[in-house]
Motif scaffolding. Sequence first.
Motif, PDB file in Angstrom:
ATOM      1  N   UNK A  98      -6.777 -49.839 -41.086  1.00 40.88           N
ATOM      2  CA  UNK A  98      -8.205 -49.499 -41.213  1.00 40.88           C
ATOM      3  C   UNK A  98      -8.517 -48.927 -42.598  1.00 40.88           C
ATOM      4  N   UNK A  99      -9.645 -49.357 -43.160  1.00 40.83           N
ATOM      5  CA  UNK A  99      -9.998 -48.872 -44.501  1.00 40.83           C
ATOM      6  C   UNK A  99     -11.500 -48.617 -44.635  1.00 40.83           C
ATOM      7  N   UNK A 100     -12.135 -48.190 -43.543  1.00 37.42           N
ATOM      8  CA  UNK A 100     -13.560 -47.855 -43.625  1.00 37.42           C
ATOM      9  C   UNK A 100     -13.724 -46.345 -43.701  1.00 37.42           C
ATOM     10  N   UNK A 101     -14.794 -45.917 -44.366  1.00 37.04           N
ATOM     11  CA  UNK A 101     -15.003 -44.485 -44.564  1.00 37.04           C
ATOM     12  C   UNK A 101     -16.180 -43.915 -43.784  1.00 37.04           C
ATOM     13  N   UNK A 102     -16.925 -44.763 -43.094  1.00 35.03           N
ATOM     14  CA  UNK A 102     -18.097 -44.283 -42.355  1.00 35.03           C
ATOM     15  C   UNK A 102     -17.699 -43.896 -40.931  1.00 35.03           C
ATOM     16  N   UNK A 103     -18.458 -42.975 -40.342  1.00 40.83           N
ATOM     17  CA  UNK A 103     -18.136 -42.464 -39.011  1.00 40.83           C
ATOM     18  C   UNK A 103     -18.930 -43.146 -37.902  1.00 40.83           C
ATOM     19  N   UNK A 104     -20.018 -43.807 -38.269  1.00 39.03           N
ATOM     20  CA  UNK A 104     -20.812 -44.512 -37.266  1.00 39.03           C
ATOM     21  C   UNK A 104     -20.068 -45.758 -36.788  1.00 39.03           C
ATOM     22  N   UNK A 105     -20.540 -46.341 -35.680  1.00 38.95           N
ATOM     23  CA  UNK A 105     -19.876 -47.526 -35.140  1.00 38.95           C
ATOM     24  C   UNK A 105     -19.946 -48.701 -36.115  1.00 38.95           C
ATOM     25  N   UNK A 106     -21.075 -48.803 -36.798  1.00 39.24           N
ATOM     26  CA  UNK A 106     -21.240 -49.887 -37.768  1.00 39.24           C
ATOM     27  C   UNK A 106     -22.011 -49.386 -38.980  1.00 39.24           C
ATOM     28  N   UNK A 107     -21.941 -50.142 -40.044  1.00 36.44           N
ATOM     29  CA  UNK A 107     -22.789 -49.912 -41.212  1.00 36.44           C
ATOM     30  C   UNK A 107     -23.156 -51.271 -41.778  1.00 36.44           C
ATOM     31  N   UNK A 108     -24.253 -51.315 -42.481  1.00 32.76           N
ATOM     32  CA  UNK A 108     -24.743 -52.588 -43.006  1.00 32.76           C
ATOM     33  C   UNK A 108     -24.639 -52.622 -44.526  1.00 32.76           C
ATOM     34  N   UNK A 109     -24.121 -53.737 -45.023  1.00 36.18           N
ATOM     35  CA  UNK A 109     -23.962 -53.938 -46.465  1.00 36.18           C
ATOM     36  C   UNK A 109     -24.845 -55.108 -46.881  1.00 36.18           C
ATOM     37  N   UNK A 110     -25.646 -54.901 -47.931  1.00 34.17           N
ATOM     38  CA  UNK A 110     -26.512 -55.955 -48.451  1.00 34.17           C
ATOM     39  C   UNK A 110     -25.975 -56.415 -49.809  1.00 34.17           C
ATOM     40  N   UNK A 111     -25.683 -57.700 -49.905  1.00 36.56           N
ATOM     41  CA  UNK A 111     -25.195 -58.269 -51.165  1.00 36.56           C
ATOM     42  C   UNK A 111     -26.282 -59.180 -51.722  1.00 36.56           C
ATOM     43  N   UNK A 112     -26.882 -58.796 -52.855  1.00 36.78           N
ATOM     44  CA  UNK A 112     -27.985 -59.598 -53.408  1.00 36.78           C
ATOM     45  C   UNK A 112     -27.520 -60.933 -53.967  1.00 36.78           C
ATOM     46  N   UNK A 113     -28.453 -61.865 -54.052  1.00 38.79           N
ATOM     47  CA  UNK A 113     -28.142 -63.186 -54.622  1.00 38.79           C
ATOM     48  C   UNK A 113     -27.690 -63.032 -56.067  1.00 38.79           C
ATOM     49  N   UNK A 114     -26.646 -63.784 -56.444  1.00 42.98           N
ATOM     50  CA  UNK A 114     -26.151 -63.755 -57.814  1.00 42.98           C
ATOM     51  C   UNK A 114     -25.325 -62.538 -58.156  1.00 42.98           C
ATOM     52  N   UNK A 115     -24.934 -61.752 -57.149  1.00 45.05           N
ATOM     53  CA  UNK A 115     -24.150 -60.537 -57.424  1.00 45.05           C
ATOM     54  C   UNK A 115     -22.803 -60.894 -58.041  1.00 45.05           C
ATOM     55  N   UNK A 116     -22.393 -60.127 -59.043  1.00 45.77           N
ATOM     56  CA  UNK A 116     -21.077 -60.304 -59.653  1.00 45.77           C
ATOM     57  C   UNK A 116     -20.045 -59.545 -58.827  1.00 45.77           C
ATOM     58  N   UNK A 117     -18.773 -59.795 -59.137  1.00 46.18           N
ATOM     59  CA  UNK A 117     -17.727 -59.087 -58.403  1.00 46.18           C
ATOM     60  C   UNK A 117     -17.769 -57.590 -58.715  1.00 46.18           C
ATOM     61  N   UNK A 118     -18.089 -57.250 -59.936  1.00 46.43           N
ATOM     62  CA  UNK A 118     -18.209 -55.828 -60.302  1.00 46.43           C
ATOM     63  C   UNK A 118     -19.309 -55.161 -59.492  1.00 46.43           C
ATOM     64  N   UNK A 119     -20.437 -55.860 -59.320  1.00 50.14           N
ATOM     65  CA  UNK A 119     -21.545 -55.323 -58.516  1.00 50.14           C
ATOM     66  C   UNK A 119     -21.135 -55.211 -57.055  1.00 50.14           C
ATOM     67  N   UNK A 120     -20.365 -56.193 -56.576  1.00 55.21           N
ATOM     68  CA  UNK A 120     -19.890 -56.145 -55.202  1.00 55.21           C
ATOM     69  C   UNK A 120     -19.029 -54.908 -54.964  1.00 55.21           C
ATOM     70  N   UNK A 121     -18.127 -54.626 -55.888  1.00 54.55           N
ATOM     71  CA  UNK A 121     -17.259 -53.455 -55.761  1.00 54.55           C
ATOM     72  C   UNK A 121     -18.093 -52.176 -55.671  1.00 54.55           C
ATOM     73  N   UNK A 122     -19.162 -52.103 -56.469  1.00 52.89           N
ATOM     74  CA  UNK A 122     -20.047 -50.934 -56.433  1.00 52.89           C
ATOM     75  C   UNK A 122     -20.738 -50.808 -55.082  1.00 52.89           C
ATOM     76  N   UNK A 123     -21.081 -51.932 -54.491  1.00 50.18           N
ATOM     77  CA  UNK A 123     -21.752 -51.928 -53.197  1.00 50.18           C
ATOM     78  C   UNK A 123     -20.807 -51.522 -52.075  1.00 50.18           C
ATOM     79  N   UNK A 124     -19.572 -52.021 -52.151  1.00 49.67           N
ATOM     80  CA  UNK A 124     -18.599 -51.781 -51.079  1.00 49.67           C
ATOM     81  C   UNK A 124     -17.948 -50.400 -51.182  1.00 49.67           C
ATOM     82  N   UNK A 125     -17.833 -49.862 -52.381  1.00 48.69           N
ATOM     83  CA  UNK A 125     -17.120 -48.595 -52.603  1.00 48.69           C
ATOM     84  C   UNK A 125     -17.526 -47.469 -51.647  1.00 48.69           C
ATOM     85  N   UNK A 126     -18.829 -47.252 -51.376  1.00 47.68           N
ATOM     86  CA  UNK A 126     -19.202 -46.131 -50.502  1.00 47.68           C
ATOM     87  C   UNK A 126     -18.763 -46.266 -49.046  1.00 47.68           C
ATOM     88  N   UNK A 127     -18.380 -47.478 -48.626  1.00 47.60           N
ATOM     89  CA  UNK A 127     -18.070 -47.664 -47.200  1.00 47.60           C
ATOM     90  C   UNK A 127     -16.579 -47.878 -46.931  1.00 47.60           C
TER      91      UNK A 127
END
Length: 347
Positions: A32-61
């Motif tokens: 397991x590698x999630x950091x949130x305590x709720x049952x689920x969390x939602x991640x939004x990845x915008x169109x044209x996102x780079x891998x660097x931007x993806x890492x920034x989006x995923x990092x908090x969760x």
Amino acid sequence: MYIKKILLAIALLGLIAGGFFAYYIYQAVFSPNTSFETKTTTVYIPSGATYTELIEIVSPVVKDIYSFDRVARKKGYIDNIKSGRYILSKDLSNNEIVNVLRSKNSPIQISFNNQERLENLAGRIATQIEADSLSLLEEFRDESFLKTNGFTIETALAMYIPNKYEFFWNTSAKQFRERMLKEYNRFWNDSRIKKAKKIGLTQNQVTTIASIVQKETAKVDERPRVAGVYMNRYNNNWKLGADPTVIYALKKHRNDWDIVIKRVLYKDLELDSPYNTYKYATLPPGPIAMPDISSIDAVLNYERHEYYFFVANVENFGYHKFAKTLNQHNRNKKQYIDWINKQGVKR
């Protein structure tokens, strides 16, 4: 003998190192590698996102972004990022997280109603999908598209049938518009088209009258009767004389769509606007608001009666008193005027 011991020690160390490496790989991939305590969390990845931007989006969760990064690279996700809305469950492993982000774009329920203009609709939709209000409005107002599909700028709002629809969050403005055209054509099935022709109206005219009915009464059960009043007036070449059209004309004339008008004054009835149904006997150029399905069907199935007038019923708020003659209407109207004066409503 000494060499054998060295080789055995080397082999043993290799096994231990291999074990540690295998354990590390297992932990990185399957723990397991999630950091949130709720049952689920939602991640939004915008169109044209780079891998660097993806890492920034995923990092908090995630707990360990470095192990996620290594797994994502090993699975080839770095070159196959997909925009969308993704729901992550608690305690997912890096392997599972990448699998979700790669193939499980989750749809959302979009709803809209009671929008007064295309601008309002664009703003409403922009809060629910990725497309921004400016790009949506540009597509809504595309004159080539409107002409091809039988609409004008004035009637364009009629194409958007208020309801709940399932979309992907990363739907573009053009994709949204195209889907709404399909829903419009689905709504206007053979039965509704035949009813419109039977009462002598086009689909856009039905929607325009329905928008007035929508503004006149919030009571769904009263809408066929209100629609019947306007159809009686229309069929006999009367002016519709609808207060909501005057209010719309005033807002448009002043370019102030936030103004609240509770009372239409006699001077307002003189405003020279094609939306002023006290001045012109023709229907307004288009809907004055977005009617819901009950209002459209109320027009298509309007109540056949001999009423030509109605006014708010102060004895049964929300409903109206209907009249066949002007004298009867004036009596009902006086009761309403007396009441509204007592409330101190001047505008």
